[in-house]
Design an enzyme around this catalytic site. Structure first.
Site, PDB file in Angstrom:
ATOM      1  N   HIS A  61       6.871   6.374  -5.089  1.00 28.81           N
ATOM      2  CA  HIS A  61       7.554   6.339  -6.377  1.00 28.81           C
ATOM      3  C   HIS A  61       8.868   5.561  -6.283  1.00 28.81           C
ATOM      4  CE1 HIS A  61       5.231   9.666  -8.517  1.00 28.81           C
ATOM      5  NE2 HIS A  61       4.751   9.690  -7.292  1.00 28.81           N
ATOM      6  N   ASP A 112      11.461   8.374 -13.507  1.00 34.39           N
ATOM      7  CA  ASP A 112      10.073   8.689 -13.196  1.00 34.39           C
ATOM      8  C   ASP A 112       9.567   9.802 -14.107  1.00 34.39           C
ATOM      9  OD1 ASP A 112       7.801  10.056 -11.573  1.00 34.39           O
ATOM     10  OD2 ASP A 112       8.200   8.214 -10.460  1.00 34.39           O
TER      11      ASP A 112
END
Length: 485
Positions: free
Chosen positions: A22, A127
């Site tokens: 990520h 995110d």
């Protein structure tokens, strides 16, 4: 009156989920925004800062306006050991839940830090697994864009699955269900779909993710329009907001990508690896790597080794340093490494994947189908053997094999989670591995057409960032934020 050049730069605040897969694309995003004239504040934690020291140093060397801000994570308050700040440091769902709770406690420190800056933030890009940042954006009165690390194909599948609760009354996790509202017929099962933290104990967190997804001002992805136009349009229409596809972001940022996050220090002589690649014929080498989070048990390591050996094809295999050292050395000491010495190269630990995939000797990639690895392969024109493990990887496999037609499935049917015990894992046998290698690396008509399609996608990826759709999207995103400000 201030002239236009003296006006404050648009200021993007980036909040990644603290997991390697990520964080890497958001590092690339920070670099991309900064090179386009924006100011970037990149939120991290002390332990994660040490992992990206070389990246921070490179940004300073390039004089980029990226500020890496380590906010202290209160691990003790949620029952985690000090320094346990990255998902790859926790095992078990309870610890993962504790870590997400710790991240949400960064709300007040982040607001305090941002309010004290002379150039106030213009927007937050965070995110999807950091939903608490939606509250931060509203408190500051700025837009929040959700970063989705999936491609548009898998993002659309995931959105329909979770927003419309398609598996709510499905008792059998392996039952194939036709996904409603998808552009064409597609069958998926609950067992092989992204979970979105739907285990017991994650109910509130999962609901918060879905709520903030609905409230986000837009979505940012690390894909490019030309790769999947049908699914990009369908996803954008489904969520009713703009999808900013900026990828392949690592291609914008060759300086950063060359020193991508390692997790730990490199444990292999990269120069030696490059020398070995240089000695091999163009397009002859199969690269084998399953990403940063996968764990490979000894019985599976052995089947991979014997399958690769039986294929008689050159290969470069990454065996991560956090797989059991005793298992790895046992496998290699059984004569395998000696037998394949002339056509095999073993990397114990970290590998510079972008460098490997771009090398002319590469002809294929055996991959876990994580999106970062997938788009790196696509961008370098490398066809794939698909070996999905978990998350959205089975969906990515469908895109690679059925839609883009640049992949060969190894045949895995069941998930392989890093928290599973050895006896719970379904082992892929050596003959299936050998067969997939020979099919991908062969010279028949199907193999040649697969390589041709992969080369065409490589060209489209380059065009997207070189004045194409992704280049336009980054310009439009900055303009949109500047106008909102």
């Amino acid at each position: 009156m201030k002239c236009e050049d003296e006006s404050p730069k648009p200021h993007f605040v980036l909040v990644p989920f603290m997991a390697q897969g990520h964080t890497i694309p958001m590092i690339d995003m920070a670099h991309l925004l900064a090179k386009q004239g924006a100011m970037v504040t990149f939120i991290t934690t002390p332990a994660n800062t040490t992992r990206i020291e070389s990246t921070i140093d490179k940004a300073r060397e390039l004089n980029l306006p990226i500020h890496f801000v380590p906010l202290k994570l209160d691990c003790a308050k949620v029952g985690l050991p000090e320094g346990c700040e990255n998902v790859d440091k926790v095992i078990g769902k309870e610890q993962v839940k504790s870590l997400t709770d710790a991240y949400s406690m960064l709300h007040k420190p982040l607001v305090s830090y941002l309010q004290a800056q002379s150039n106030l933030p213009s927007s937050i890009i965070s995110d999807l697994c950091q939903p608490w940042t939606g509250d931060v954006a509203r408190e500051l009165g700025i837009p929040r864009f959700m970063f989705n690390g999936f491609c548009a194909f898998s993002s659309l599948c995931r959105y329909i699955i979770h927003q419309e609760k398609v598996f709510k009354n499905v008792a059998d996790d392996n039952e194939l269900i036709i996904l409603p509202g998808f552009p064409h017929c597609i069958e998926i099962s609950k067992a092989r779909s992204p979970g979105n933290f739907n285990s017991p104990g994650f109910e509130q967190f999962s609901e918060k993710i879905l709520e903030e997804e609905r409230r986000a001002d837009g979505v940012v992805t690390n894909s490019f329009y030309e790769l999947e136009p049908l699914y990009h349009e369908a996803y954008q229409k489904k969520i009713g907001k703009k999808v900013w596809s900026l990828g392949p972001m690592f291609l914008h940022n060759t300086e950063m990508s060359a020193i991508a996050i390692r997790g730990d220090k490199a444990t292999v002589d990269q120069k030696h690896c490059l020398q070995w690649l240089e000695s091999m014929k163009p397009g002859s080498v199969l690269y084998v790597s399953f990403g940063s989070m996968a764990r490979t048990v000894f019985s599976q390591l052995k089947e991979i080794a014997l399958g690769l050996e039986a294929s008689k094809r050159p290969f470069l295999w990454v065996i991560k340093s956090d797989d059991k050292v005793s298992d790895t050395e046992k496998l290699l000491s059984e004569g395998f490494e000696e037998r394949i010495r002339d056509r095999g190269f073993i990397i114990r630990g970290w590998s510079q994947q972008a460098m490997i995939l771009s090398h002319p000797s590469l002809g294929g990639f055996m991959t876990h189908c994580g999106w970062n690895s997938t788009i790196e392969a696509v961008s370098n024109g490398v066809p794939m053997i698909t070996w999905p493990h978990c998350a959205e990887q089975f969906l990515n496999e469908k895109l690679i094999v059925d839609i883009l037609r640049i992949g060969v499935p190894v045949g895995v049917q069941n998930i392989t989670s890093r928290t599973m015990e050895a006896h719970e894992i379904s082992i892929v046998k050596r003959d299936h591995i050998e067969k997939a290698v020979l099919k991908l690396m062969g010279e028949d008509k199907d193999a040649k057409e697969r390589r041709m399609r992969a080369t065409e996608l490589k060209q489209k990826a380059r065009q997207a960032i070189d004045g194409g759709s992704s280049y336009s999207n980054i310009q439009q995103l900055i303009e949109y934020v500047t106008t909102r400000k």
